[in-house]
Design a protein around this motif. Structure first.
Motif, PDB file in Angstrom:
ATOM      1  N   TYR A   1     -77.740  19.732 -90.502  1.00 30.64           N
ATOM      2  CA  TYR A   1     -76.645  20.445 -91.154  1.00 30.64           C
ATOM      3  C   TYR A   1     -76.430  19.792 -92.509  1.00 30.64           C
ATOM      4  O   TYR A   1     -76.433  18.564 -92.626  1.00 30.64           O
ATOM      5  N   GLU A   2     -76.214  20.628 -93.515  1.00 28.81           N
ATOM      6  CA  GLU A   2     -75.992  20.097 -94.859  1.00 28.81           C
ATOM      7  C   GLU A   2     -74.787  20.763 -95.508  1.00 28.81           C
ATOM      8  O   GLU A   2     -74.634  21.985 -95.451  1.00 28.81           O
ATOM      9  N   TYR A   3     -73.937  19.966 -96.084  1.00 32.56           N
ATOM     10  CA  TYR A   3     -72.771  20.442 -96.835  1.00 32.56           C
ATOM     11  C   TYR A   3     -73.022  20.058 -98.283  1.00 32.56           C
ATOM     12  O   TYR A   3     -73.189  18.883 -98.584  1.00 32.56           O
ATOM     13  N   SER A   4     -73.066  21.034 -99.175  1.00 30.94           N
ATOM     14  CA  SER A   4     -73.369  20.708-100.572  1.00 30.94           C
ATOM     15  C   SER A   4     -72.428  21.458-101.497  1.00 30.94           C
ATOM     16  O   SER A   4     -71.944  22.541-101.170  1.00 30.94           O
ATOM     17  N   HIS A   5     -72.162  20.878-102.643  1.00 30.48           N
ATOM     18  CA  HIS A   5     -71.252  21.528-103.596  1.00 30.48           C
ATOM     19  C   HIS A   5     -71.442  20.958-104.986  1.00 30.48           C
ATOM     20  O   HIS A   5     -71.903  19.823-105.159  1.00 30.48           O
ATOM     21  N   PHE A   6     -71.064  21.755-105.967  1.00 28.55           N
ATOM     22  CA  PHE A   6     -70.979  21.306-107.353  1.00 28.55           C
ATOM     23  C   PHE A   6     -69.542  20.886-107.640  1.00 28.55           C
ATOM     24  O   PHE A   6     -68.755  20.736-106.704  1.00 28.55           O
ATOM     25  N   GLU A   7     -69.207  20.739-108.926  1.00 29.33           N
ATOM     26  CA  GLU A   7     -67.859  20.318-109.308  1.00 29.33           C
ATOM     27  C   GLU A   7     -66.817  21.318-108.830  1.00 29.33           C
ATOM     28  O   GLU A   7     -65.690  20.973-108.549  1.00 29.33           O
ATOM     29  N   THR A   8     -67.201  22.614-108.754  1.00 24.94           N
ATOM     30  CA  THR A   8     -66.239  23.642-108.352  1.00 24.94           C
ATOM     31  C   THR A   8     -65.763  23.452-106.926  1.00 24.94           C
ATOM     32  O   THR A   8     -64.767  24.010-106.517  1.00 24.94           O
ATOM     33  N   ASN A   9     -66.555  22.671-106.144  1.00 25.87           N
ATOM     34  CA  ASN A   9     -66.214  22.394-104.758  1.00 25.87           C
ATOM     35  C   ASN A   9     -66.191  23.648-103.888  1.00 25.87           C
ATOM     36  O   ASN A   9     -65.528  23.680-102.866  1.00 25.87           O
ATOM     37  N   LYS A  10     -66.863  24.711-104.304  1.00 30.31           N
ATOM     38  CA  LYS A  10     -67.099  25.846-103.413  1.00 30.31           C
ATOM     39  C   LYS A  10     -68.391  25.513-102.682  1.00 30.31           C
ATOM     40  O   LYS A  10     -69.469  25.598-103.241  1.00 30.31           O
ATOM     41  N   PRO A  11     -68.285  25.104-101.429  1.00 26.54           N
ATOM     42  CA  PRO A  11     -69.464  24.504-100.795  1.00 26.54           C
ATOM     43  C   PRO A  11     -70.464  25.530-100.284  1.00 26.54           C
ATOM     44  O   PRO A  11     -70.163  26.706-100.110  1.00 26.54           O
TER      45      PRO A  11
END
Lengths: 339, 238
Positions: free
Chosen positions: A313-323
């Motif tokens: 399982y992977e949780y990833s996001h940019f600065e916007t934090n919309k994962p």
């Protein structure tokens, strides 16, 4: 059909010649589905990567040595089988010298935890810096049992005529290598380039580390300005007896075309419980100031030493934090000859 | 050994060299010939020096709110865009008989050829194609694009290309992050698709504003990424 005939013929030749054939085979696959909260209306996507490889690690007969590998990636409906590598070597009467010829993909920066957790993390090209195919003849000189000089001359169909001079030294538990790679054309600018590089691997008690650095030196040539590209990759690992194994890896690349600068950092722990291995991973990738954070939990069932079935399982996001949430399966099976 | 090696080459095995460059190529596609593609997107692409790929339904060219043959020929022959097939009237191939599906594909292809547009790429309407029809398409077009988004690494499977279709309500962040993820993962080809621009009717799910479109192109320009029509991009990566 022809592939089957080929392998049958090889087996017959080996039987007749009483050669031991150290065949290995490998299958790698990653299947994943992701839900991207930023892509409203197109949140879900599914993807799959497949790779198969079969080859001979090294077969020896008198003064001859042969190794090769065939691979196929994803195009199984086209039965596209590629020659990944081929090397035929001959030991000269002065046993310090060997002559060789063959083909392989050559580049800088591979095999780190950054690229292998989970399997096929970066697709199918194993090198991060200046990858290219080198079809070459080679002259090797064994200075002493621990030191080898090699001079290769060759190129490929992209007009990348090149010479590669390398020196490798094997230490007790590690090795280091220098190389100087001169190409008539580099991958991007299509102008001459000189690439000095250094690799180092070593370990001390439970700690091991390896690093790879290279720089590409471009002269002023036609419309190309004089400039340098840089690359570095390193990994530090601690293999504890009672604690989880842990590691930290980092990669850096700076070049004169997009993406201009890339940083990547990865920290992981790996705990084995019986036949299972659990690996939480935290990564930060920075591409020209754009930052991507990834937090991954990889669980694997170890079939044998180098064969695993895994899920992650992977949780990833940019600065916007919309994962983005990703669930995946990762398979890495290797059949190896008994050593 | 020599016989083995000759079998190796004749069995379909081949030496390969990877793409000479390691940066991803960006492709912008425009489906369904809406007039706003010619009126809004085309001029903006010109400002940035980019060429795109139109996937058109040739029997629908020139109908109300859709651009016509003259505009398609102008974009393709005067400005170096690519024109690709998309069936005659955007038919759902899985709802047609085999012969009807072949007809709408072939006539669409022939219409593009008659206009002198040399079609090399096809986009599956709604991303659907019955498996029995696929071999026919493969024989007609070297490049086939579907409707799903997925990572495309070298070697590129040119007859199973993906793309990310822009949706109403998205801003440039969505496309920017998709591109950056692709770069970070080492992808070789990233295709972004559009259908219409500045739609007043919000019930359309595939409209992009000219402001957002310009921001996307500015981002790509700032990153100095290569933008090519689809067939050129795929040929570059072979």
């Amino acid at each position: 059909m022809k592939a089957k005939l080929l392998f049958s013929l090889l087996l017959i030749c080996c039987g007749l010649g009483a050669i031991e054939l150290p065949i290995y085979a490998q299958w790698q696959a990653r299947h994943y589905i992701y839900y991207d909260t930023l892509q409203k209306g197109k949140e879900l996507s599914w993807d799959e990567l497949y790779r198969a490889e079969i080859g001979i690690e090294q077969a020896r007969w008198k003064d001859w040595a042969l190794s090769f590998a065939l691979e196929s990636e994803e195009f199984f409906n086209e039965a596209l089988v590629k020659l990944k590598s081929f090397n035929l070597g001959y030991q000269l009467p002065d046993e310090r010298f060997t002559l060789g010829a063959g083909t392989k993909l050559h580049g800088y920066g591979s095999g780190s935890a950054i690229d292998t957790l989970p399997v096929l993390e970066r697709g199918y090209i194993p090198y991060r810096f200046q990858p290219r195919r080198m079809n070459a003849v080679a002259l090797g000189f064994e200075y002493n049992p621990a030191s080898l000089w090699e001079l290769k001359a060759g190129g490929n169909k992209h007009n990348q005529a090149s010479m590669l001079l390398s020196y490798q030294h094997q230490k007790d538990k590690g090795h280091y290598a220098f190389s100087l790679d001169a190409r008539a054309m580099d991958n991007h600018w299509r102008t001459p380039v000189l690439i000095p590089a250094f690799e180092y691997y070593d370990n001390w008690k439970q700690v091991s580390w390896d690093m790879s650095v290279a720089t590409a030196l471009f002269p002023e040539w036609d419309a190309t300005e004089r400039h340098n590209d840089y690359f570095a990759l390193g990994e530090l690992r601690y293999n504890a007896e009672r604690l989880p194994d842990m590691g930290i890896a980092a990669a850096y690349k700076k070049q004169n075309y997009a993406p201009f600068e890339e940083h990547e950092y990865r920290v992981y722990l790996a705990q084995e419980l019986g036949a299972f291995r659990f690996t939480p991973i935290a990564s930060l990738q920075e591409v020209d100031k754009e930052r991507l954070w990834k937090y991954t939990f990889l669980s694997q069932y170890k079939l044998l030493n180098n064969s695993t079935f895994g899920a992650y399982y992977e949780y990833s996001h940019f600065e916007t934090n919309k994962p983005r949430h990703t669930l995946g399966l990762a398979v890495d099976l290797k059949f190896e000859p008994a050593k | 050994m020599i016989l083995s090696l000759s079998l190796l080459s004749s069995s379909g095995c081949r030496f390969t060299s990877p793409s000479p460059s390691s940066e991803p190529i960006i492709v912008f596609t425009f489906d369904d010939q809406h007039e706003s593609v010619y009126q809004v997107a085309f001029p903006i692409m010109q400002e940035y020096g980019y060429r795109g790929t139109n996937f058109v339904n040739t029997a629908a060219l020139g109908k109300p709110r859709l651009f016509g043959r003259d505009e398609l020929i102008e974009m393709t022959l005067s400005y170096g865009w690519e024109a690709g097939g998309h069936t005659l009237n955007h038919e759902a191939l899985n709802q047609l008989s085999y012969s009807e599906a072949i007809r709408v594909i072939l006539e669409d292809y022939q219409n593009l050829q008659e206009m002198g547009l040399n079609p090399l790429s096809f986009a599956l309407p709604k991303g659907q194609c019955p498996s029995g029809v696929y071999p026919y398409l493969q024989g007609l077009y070297p490049n086939i694009r579907g409707s799903s988004d997925f990572a495309m690494y070298c070697p590129i499977n040119r007859q199973a290309l993906g793309y990310l279709a822009f949706q109403t309500g998205w801003n440039q962040q969505v496309i920017k992050q998709r591109i950056v993820r692709g770069i970070a993962a080492g992808e070789a080809l990233i295709i972004i698709g559009f259908h219409r621009f500045n739609a007043e009717d919000q019930s359309y799910t595939d409209s992009c504003s000219d402001t957002v479109f310009r921001e996307i192109l500015s981002f790509v320009k700032e990153k100095n990424l290569r933008v090519l029509p689809l067939a050129e991009a795929v040929n570059t990566l072979r």
